[in-house]
Design an enzyme around this catalytic site. Structure first.
Site, PDB file in Angstrom:
ATOM      1  N   VAL A 414       6.936   8.025  -5.910  1.00 27.46           N
ATOM      2  CA  VAL A 414       6.525   7.927  -4.507  1.00 27.46           C
ATOM      3  C   VAL A 414       5.143   7.288  -4.457  1.00 27.46           C
ATOM      4  O   VAL A 414       4.231   7.729  -5.171  1.00 27.46           O
ATOM      5  CB  VAL A 414       6.458   9.327  -3.852  1.00 27.46           C
ATOM      6  CG1 VAL A 414       6.022   9.220  -2.394  1.00 27.46           C
ATOM      7  CG2 VAL A 414       7.795  10.052  -3.965  1.00 27.46           C
ATOM      8  N   ARG A 522       9.846  -5.410  -8.050  1.00 24.65           N
ATOM      9  CA  ARG A 522      10.150  -6.281  -9.192  1.00 24.65           C
ATOM     10  C   ARG A 522      10.040  -5.502 -10.498  1.00 24.65           C
ATOM     11  O   ARG A 522      10.921  -5.573 -11.348  1.00 24.65           O
ATOM     12  CB  ARG A 522       9.165  -7.457  -9.178  1.00 24.65           C
ATOM     13  CG  ARG A 522       9.468  -8.540 -10.195  1.00 24.65           C
ATOM     14  CD  ARG A 522       8.428  -9.642 -10.094  1.00 24.65           C
ATOM     15  NE  ARG A 522       7.098  -9.145 -10.429  1.00 24.65           N
ATOM     16  CZ  ARG A 522       5.968  -9.550  -9.841  1.00 24.65           C
ATOM     17  NH1 ARG A 522       5.980 -10.458  -8.888  1.00 24.65           N
ATOM     18  NH2 ARG A 522       4.810  -9.055 -10.209  1.00 24.65           N
ATOM     19  N   TYR A 555      -0.123  -5.289  10.978  1.00 15.22           N
ATOM     20  CA  TYR A 555       0.701  -4.151  10.545  1.00 15.22           C
ATOM     21  C   TYR A 555       2.176  -4.413  10.825  1.00 15.22           C
ATOM     22  O   TYR A 555       3.038  -4.277   9.953  1.00 15.22           O
ATOM     23  CB  TYR A 555       0.232  -2.880  11.259  1.00 15.22           C
ATOM     24  CG  TYR A 555       1.003  -1.644  10.886  1.00 15.22           C
ATOM     25  CD1 TYR A 555       0.720  -0.963   9.698  1.00 15.22           C
ATOM     26  CD2 TYR A 555       2.010  -1.146  11.716  1.00 15.22           C
ATOM     27  CE1 TYR A 555       1.428   0.174   9.350  1.00 15.22           C
ATOM     28  CE2 TYR A 555       2.726  -0.015  11.373  1.00 15.22           C
ATOM     29  CZ  TYR A 555       2.435   0.650  10.190  1.00 15.22           C
ATOM     30  OH  TYR A 555       3.132   1.765   9.853  1.00 15.22           O
ATOM     31  N   LYS A 559       5.205  -4.875   8.003  1.00 11.97           N
ATOM     32  CA  LYS A 559       6.361  -3.968   7.904  1.00 11.97           C
ATOM     33  C   LYS A 559       7.672  -4.716   8.180  1.00 11.97           C
ATOM     34  O   LYS A 559       8.713  -4.393   7.591  1.00 11.97           O
ATOM     35  CB  LYS A 559       6.196  -2.799   8.882  1.00 11.97           C
ATOM     36  CG  LYS A 559       5.118  -1.800   8.464  1.00 11.97           C
ATOM     37  CD  LYS A 559       5.571  -0.951   7.278  1.00 11.97           C
ATOM     38  CE  LYS A 559       4.583   0.169   6.961  1.00 11.97           C
ATOM     39  NZ  LYS A 559       4.996   0.977   5.797  1.00 11.97           N
TER      40      LYS A 559
END
Ligand code: ZN
Length: 658
Positions: A414, A522, A555, A559
């Site tokens: 996380v 990646r 922002y 996103k």
């Protein structure tokens, strides 16, 4: 061997049972004597029952308790009179024995008494202590072990050849004791198993254990077999995470379930793995038979899991037909791995299980090396180990075992884990049984959940490809792989319209919210591809993707680009069994992004009070970090097993999105 008896600690302890608890804990504190449920102790006391009769009771260690942390509740009170009658029987199966012992207890709800209860009952001493002392095992597990033990203990101890723990061992000890014990007997050695000491008081029995084991240590020292060789550190100078993930995948496939693989690259582990005779000394068997339940009979030397599994199946086929009852084969996957590059590996369904394997094997290494110096390490024949691994009581436990948590044996990574949604994701995943690697730019990440073995907090700037690679290497060495990746870290610099949006602010937002996630995706792709149950990627997006607002250009754009990247990943990685899904939260105010100032500014922007702004959605409900985290965690689970490329809002309902 140091006595840990402490006058001050012991001064307030008065009853026999309280003293029994105290000296049991003293034994448990010394890991060269007992580890993880090994060993057991007892005391014989008189007690008046509810109808006023006096009964002789044996308080013996119950199963499921460790000596180190045992309390009075961990001792099972058993009526001695009945146990002594059992000891006179010609035959008693282990399940019958456990039934008789459990129904002879005076406290409902006490743990099942130790399988060595009958043995404790027949020994004519008030206090009885039993350990699997390393020094004694290093001597008994050599070709002339019996002779050496007699040389050390003379007539002070009764010496019992190896017999499996249980009824037969208790009967043999009773016979040997009747003919060989005398007034000066202070202990008993069980060959290839451990040692007993006795006493009229808890203190006497404990001190005798220390003295008897001390003699074994002195014997090893006198034979130049005590001092362990100084470890030679030789860490591999290449990254090993792909190798470790492949190995963990093979072990999980062989076990038929997802397994963690904890690796140990300490100088001790590496120099043992590179020992010139490792192929021989590691393949003899465990130091004491009950280790087999945790470590399997032998470690896997090298990385050929298929060959290990074949050898295990052959071992089962050789030994199962000789057993009285039909046996169910356990999974054939190794629990200990010996590798010249990464050192040692320990496999388990949970970090707790794998750490027990680690502790037992770390101790075993010392025993093997000392026995080798003394004259050669030789463990029990495989048939004896098989009997313990497959005894009826253990087979019964397998049949009773309940379901595991959803993510048992799996690992999640996380980002932005120190606070807010990321932190809530960590909790949601831990609750579901996963081991979790939490990364965050905040160094405080290393300290959160520091009491847990299933969480690893790493300080990492995810915009640096090198820092990400280092974190992945450390994380994979800790738990064996990465099954779930939750990309949560992000920045929200506050409302700014395009006409005043500066290049550096734009670039910084893109770097953290977009570029860093490309690096993570990646670099994690080859690891996720090796996840035993299929990799999962969850993106924490934003309501701003389907419904942007003015004043958050950087922002919203970052996103939106990330969401598009996730959709492409869903297409590209589906063939690798990796699912990619996105959650779009809105107005989650218990996160690091939402400072009071930002919150007040946004509320004002919409002409609302802060309270109105917080519940400004169709359902008029506040959305918390936990709400988002629960959805993100579920997206990694069975509910979403057939879903990829999805975007799910968690925003209380937004009319512009709907
Ligand atoms: Zn034992």
């Amino acid at each position: 061997m140091q006595s840990l008896w402490n006058k001050k600690e012991a001064s307030g302890v008065e009853s026999d049972i309280a003293l029994r608890v105290y000296t049991s804990q003293l034994l448990g504190r010394d890991h060269t004597l007992v580890l993880h449920g090994g060993g057991n102790t007892s005391v014989k006391v008189s007690a008046t029952n509810i109808v006023g009769e006096t009964e002789e009771l044996l308080y013996v260690k119950g199963s499921g308790w460790d000596l180190e942390t045992i309390a009075e509740a961990g001792f099972s009170p058993v009526r001695i009179a009945h146990v002594l009658k059992l000891a006179k029987l010609e035959k008693l199966s282990d399940p019958q024995m456990m039934n008789e012992l459990s129904t002879s207890m005076t406290r409902a709800g006490a743990p099942a008494p130790s399988v060595e209860t009958i043995l404790h009952a027949i020994l004519p001493y008030k206090f009885v202590d039993h350990t699997h002392a390393d020094a004694v095992l290093a001597i008994t597990n050599t070709p002339d072990g019996g002779q050496r033990i007699r040389e050390i203990y003379g007539k002070d101890c009764v010496i019992i050849p190896y017999v499996m723990p249980g009824f037969d061992l208790a009967r043999l000890c009773a016979q040997k004791f009747a003919t060989e014990s005398h007034g000066g007997t202070v202990g008993m050695v069980l060959m290839n198993h451990g040692i007993f000491s006795f006493g009229a008081t808890a203190h006497e029995s404990y001190e005798r254990m220390i003295e008897l084991v001390g003699r074994a240590e002195a014997y090893l020292a006198a034979h130049k077999a005590w001092q362990l060789p100084a470890p030679q550190s030789a860490p591999a100078d290449r990254t090993l995470r792909l190798d470790i993930c492949s190995l963990r995948r093979a072990i999980s496939d062989s076990a038929g379930m997802s397994m963690l693989l904890l690796t140990d690259g300490t100088p001790k582990a590496l120099s043992y793995a590179c020992h010139p005779d490792i192929g021989v000394i590691s393949q003899q068997g465990p130091a004491t038979p009950d280790h087999v339940l945790r470590t399997k009979r032998v470690p896997m030397h090298g990385r050929d899991v298929a060959a290990y599994a074949r050898a295990y199946e052959d071992y089962f086929k050789r030994n199962a037909p000789k057993a009285k009852q039909p046996k169910t084969m356990l999974d054939p996957a190794p629990r200990v791995v010996i590798d010249q590059e990464f050192g040692l590996g320990y496999a388990g369904r949970t970090t707790k299980d794998a750490a027990i394997v680690r502790d037992l094997y770390t101790q075993t290494i010392d025993i093997i090396l000392r026995a080798t110096s003394l004259g050669g390490w030789s463990a029990l024949p495989e048939a004896d180990i098989f009997d313990v691994e497959y005894w009826d009581l253990e087979q019964a436990k397998i049949k009773k075992a309940g379901a595991s948590p959803a993510f048992a044996g799996e690992v999640a990574l996380v980002t932005g884990a120190a606070s807010g949604i990321g932190n809530a994701c960590v909790e949601a995943l831990l609750r579901r049984g996963a081991a979790v690697i939490g990364v965050d730019i905040n160094p405080g990440i290393a300290k959160i959940f520091s009491d847990r073995t299933d969480f690893l907090g790493l300080c990492c700037d995810i915009t640096s490809a090198q820092a990400v690679a280092n974190a992945l290497e450390t994380g994979v060495r800790a738990f064996g792989g990465i099954d779930m990746l939750l990309l949560n870290a992000g920045i929200f610099p506050g409302g700014r319209r395009i006409d005043s949006l500066q290049d550096n602010e734009w670039r910084q937002v893109m770097q953290v919210n977009l570029d860093a996630n490309l690096i993570l995706m990646r670099e994690c792709h080859p690891l996720l591809k090796l996840a035993p149950r299929g990799g999962r990627l969850v993106i924490i997006g934003s309501k701003n993707v389907p419904a942007p607002g003015p004043g958050a250009g950087a922002y919203s754009a970052s996103k939106a680009a990330l969401t598009q990247l996730a959709r492409v990943a869903a297409l590209e990685w589906g063939a690798d069994g990796i699912r990619v899904n996105t959650v779009h939260p809105n107005a989650v105010f218990d996160t690091g992004i939402w400072t009071d100032d930002v919150l007040a500014a946004r509320a004002k922007h919409y002409g609302l009070s802060v309270e109105e702004y917080k519940t400004n959605n169709v359902l008029k409900t506040e959305v918390t970090s936990r709400d988002v985290a629960e959805l993100a965690a579920e997206m990694c689970g069975a509910l979403f097993a057939k879903t990829t490329g999805a975007q799910v809002p968690v925003d209380g309902g937004n009319d512009r999105v709907i």
